[in-house]
Scaffold this motif. Structure first.
Motif, PDB file in Angstrom:
ATOM      1  N   GLY A  23     158.157 -31.062  20.612  1.00 38.61           N
ATOM      2  CA  GLY A  23     157.183 -30.000  20.822  1.00 38.61           C
ATOM      3  C   GLY A  23     156.722 -29.356  19.536  1.00 38.61           C
ATOM      4  O   GLY A  23     157.355 -29.443  18.499  1.00 38.61           O
ATOM      5  N   VAL A  33     157.171 -27.799  29.104  1.00 36.35           N
ATOM      6  CA  VAL A  33     157.418 -28.935  29.994  1.00 36.35           C
ATOM      7  C   VAL A  33     156.577 -28.712  31.248  1.00 36.35           C
ATOM      8  O   VAL A  33     156.565 -27.637  31.841  1.00 36.35           O
ATOM      9  CB  VAL A  33     158.912 -29.087  30.338  1.00 36.35           C
ATOM     10  CG1 VAL A  33     159.486 -27.817  30.938  1.00 36.35           C
ATOM     11  CG2 VAL A  33     159.116 -30.249  31.283  1.00 36.35           C
ATOM     12  N   ALA A  46     155.687 -34.005  29.020  1.00 34.37           N
ATOM     13  CA  ALA A  46     155.462 -33.305  27.753  1.00 34.37           C
ATOM     14  C   ALA A  46     154.385 -34.049  26.971  1.00 34.37           C
ATOM     15  O   ALA A  46     154.242 -35.274  27.092  1.00 34.37           O
ATOM     16  CB  ALA A  46     156.749 -33.222  26.935  1.00 34.37           C
ATOM     17  N   ASP A  48     152.480 -33.528  22.963  1.00 39.69           N
ATOM     18  CA  ASP A  48     152.160 -32.736  21.768  1.00 39.69           C
ATOM     19  C   ASP A  48     150.938 -33.293  21.046  1.00 39.69           C
ATOM     20  O   ASP A  48     150.720 -33.006  19.875  1.00 39.69           O
ATOM     21  CB  ASP A  48     153.367 -32.664  20.820  1.00 39.69           C
ATOM     22  CG  ASP A  48     153.723 -34.010  20.211  1.00 39.69           C
ATOM     23  OD1 ASP A  48     153.015 -35.010  20.479  1.00 39.69           O
ATOM     24  OD2 ASP A  48     154.705 -34.079  19.448  1.00 39.69           O
ATOM     25  N   ALA A  71     159.985 -25.624  27.300  1.00 43.56           N
ATOM     26  CA  ALA A  71     160.829 -26.797  27.527  1.00 43.56           C
ATOM     27  C   ALA A  71     162.285 -26.567  27.134  1.00 43.56           C
ATOM     28  O   ALA A  71     163.204 -26.852  27.920  1.00 43.56           O
ATOM     29  CB  ALA A  71     160.259 -27.998  26.773  1.00 43.56           C
ATOM     30  N   HIS A 114     147.310 -27.415  29.264  1.00 47.80           N
ATOM     31  CA  HIS A 114     148.165 -28.535  28.875  1.00 47.80           C
ATOM     32  C   HIS A 114     147.414 -29.853  29.027  1.00 47.80           C
ATOM     33  O   HIS A 114     146.718 -30.070  30.028  1.00 47.80           O
ATOM     34  CB  HIS A 114     149.435 -28.551  29.732  1.00 47.80           C
ATOM     35  CG  HIS A 114     150.513 -29.418  29.182  1.00 47.80           C
ATOM     36  ND1 HIS A 114     150.638 -30.757  29.499  1.00 47.80           N
ATOM     37  CD2 HIS A 114     151.538 -29.143  28.320  1.00 47.80           C
ATOM     38  CE1 HIS A 114     151.682 -31.266  28.871  1.00 47.80           C
ATOM     39  NE2 HIS A 114     152.249 -30.308  28.146  1.00 47.80           N
TER      40      HIS A 114
END
Length: 365
Positions: A23, A33, A46, A48, A71, A114
């Motif tokens: 992350g 998460v 997840a 990044d 997370a 996200h």
């Protein structure tokens, strides 16, 4: 969202996910998460923007839903629980973690920000998980950890017929391993070594791992886990640029005996940790000396052919090179001068490994 799951299973999923995608600390959304609960169970995801991971687990889902939470706090909380069952339920602006009277609550992050998690890979080439893990245990740890030189921080994965060949170097050493695989396409990619090192730990007891490559990404899938990563430029990485055919001394010895002797003699090495290998008729003599530490020498029984080249190596690199040959006999092909030494197994198995080690200047007496 409201679900009940086995604590151990959910904790292992969260821990695996955090290790695969640590992350971005500067962005709470990318450090979160993504939990998706439906009739099939729960999926932890997840992303990044450079690597993604998706881990699925069975769960009794009371209410389907999708939430984003930090997370690492989730993983650490689940790991600390001793109760066999855990319930995750959204309560207002928080996700409550309930287990036999205990309650912990994490803030909900903006799930709409996200980027999502990868879907399961379909098709692709396959490799044995245990063999892939054995190869990565050596090759991935040989790559550089210096982020200032990103081209040396990866492992080159290249298909060569019915073998998948892995290569990595930090400029002072290089490891090359090949494993059998079932290929449906050719690949040649440079993958971040840190990620592959973690993948190797997680697939050690897995039957098959699927690899699916595109021009800029690689997806790996096993059991209930899917990982994708952006790739590096690694077309330069090849042992063909090294002269490896002029060895004038060949040594065969028990790897464990040689490792133990190296550790003892290295206690008396100079600040660089240099240990010299001196080839005799029936033994290999290890020497080290330092003006303050003193000096040491120890013989190791060996089968020696050829000349009498006596290279010096930094002890920690020599120990790293010997480690994958533990429990077997190792062969050292030594070239004269300041040229590479190649370590291989006397009786190689399914994982064919070569470790190329550059010598050091001998210590000044």
């Amino acid at each position: 969202m409201d679900l009940t799951a086995t604590t151990q299973h959910l904790a292992s999923a969260a821990a695996d996910l955090v290790r695969l995608v640590p992350g971005k600390l500067i962005d709470p959304v990318l450090s979160g998460v993504l939990l998706t609960a439906d009739a099939h169970g729960v999926v932890l995801g997840a992303n990044d923007r450079e690597r993604t991971a998706r881990v699925s687990r069975g769960a009794l889902v009371h209410t389907e839903g999708r939430v984003l939470v930090p997370a690492k706090p989730l993983a650490e909380t689940l790991r600390a629980l001793t109760q066999p069952q855990v319930r995750l339920v959204v309560e207002g602006s928080r996700l409550a973690i309930r287990a036999d009277g205990a309650r912990f609550a994490l803030p909900l992050l903006d799930v709409d920000l996200h980027p999502g998690a990868p879907e399961s890979a379909v098709g692709g080439s396959t490799v044995s998980g245990s063999q892939f893990a054995a190869a990565l245990a050596t090759v991935a740890t040989t790559a550089s950890r210096d982020e200032a030189l990103p081209i040396f921080t990866g492992v080159r994965l290249r298909s060569e017929g019915d073998r998948l060949v892995l290569r990595a170097t930090d400029r002072y050493r290089m490891a090359i391993a090949s494993v059998p695989w079932s290929a449906d396409t050719e690949i040649d990619l440079m993958v971040p070594a840190a990620l592959l090192a973690e993948v190797g730990k997680q697939v050690a007891h897995i039957d098959r791992v699927t690899l699916q490559a595109t021009e800029n990404h690689l997806a790996l899938a096993w059991s209930d886990t899917v990982v994708t990563t952006a790739v590096l430029d690694g077309s330069f990485l090849s042992e063909t640029k090294l002269a490896l055919s002029d060895a004038d001394t060949h040594i065969e010895a028990d790897a464990d005996t040689l490792t133990a002797a190296t550790r003892r003699v290295a206690l008396y090495s100079d600040p660089r940790g240099v240990v010299q290998l001196e080839a005799g008729d029936t033994e290999l003599r290890l020497r080290a000396t330092d003006h303050q530490a003193g000096e040491a020498e120890e013989p190791v029984k060996a089968t020696i052919t050829g000349g009498r080249t006596s290279p010096s190596f930094q002890s920690r690199y020599l120990l790293d090179a010997l480690r994958p040959f533990a429990g077997t006999r190792v062969r050292l092909a030594i070239q004269p001068g300041m040229r590479a030494t190649v370590l291989t197994a006397v009786d190689p198995g399914e994982v064919d490994l070569r470790y190329i080690l550059m010598p050091m200047l001998p210590p000044k007496v």
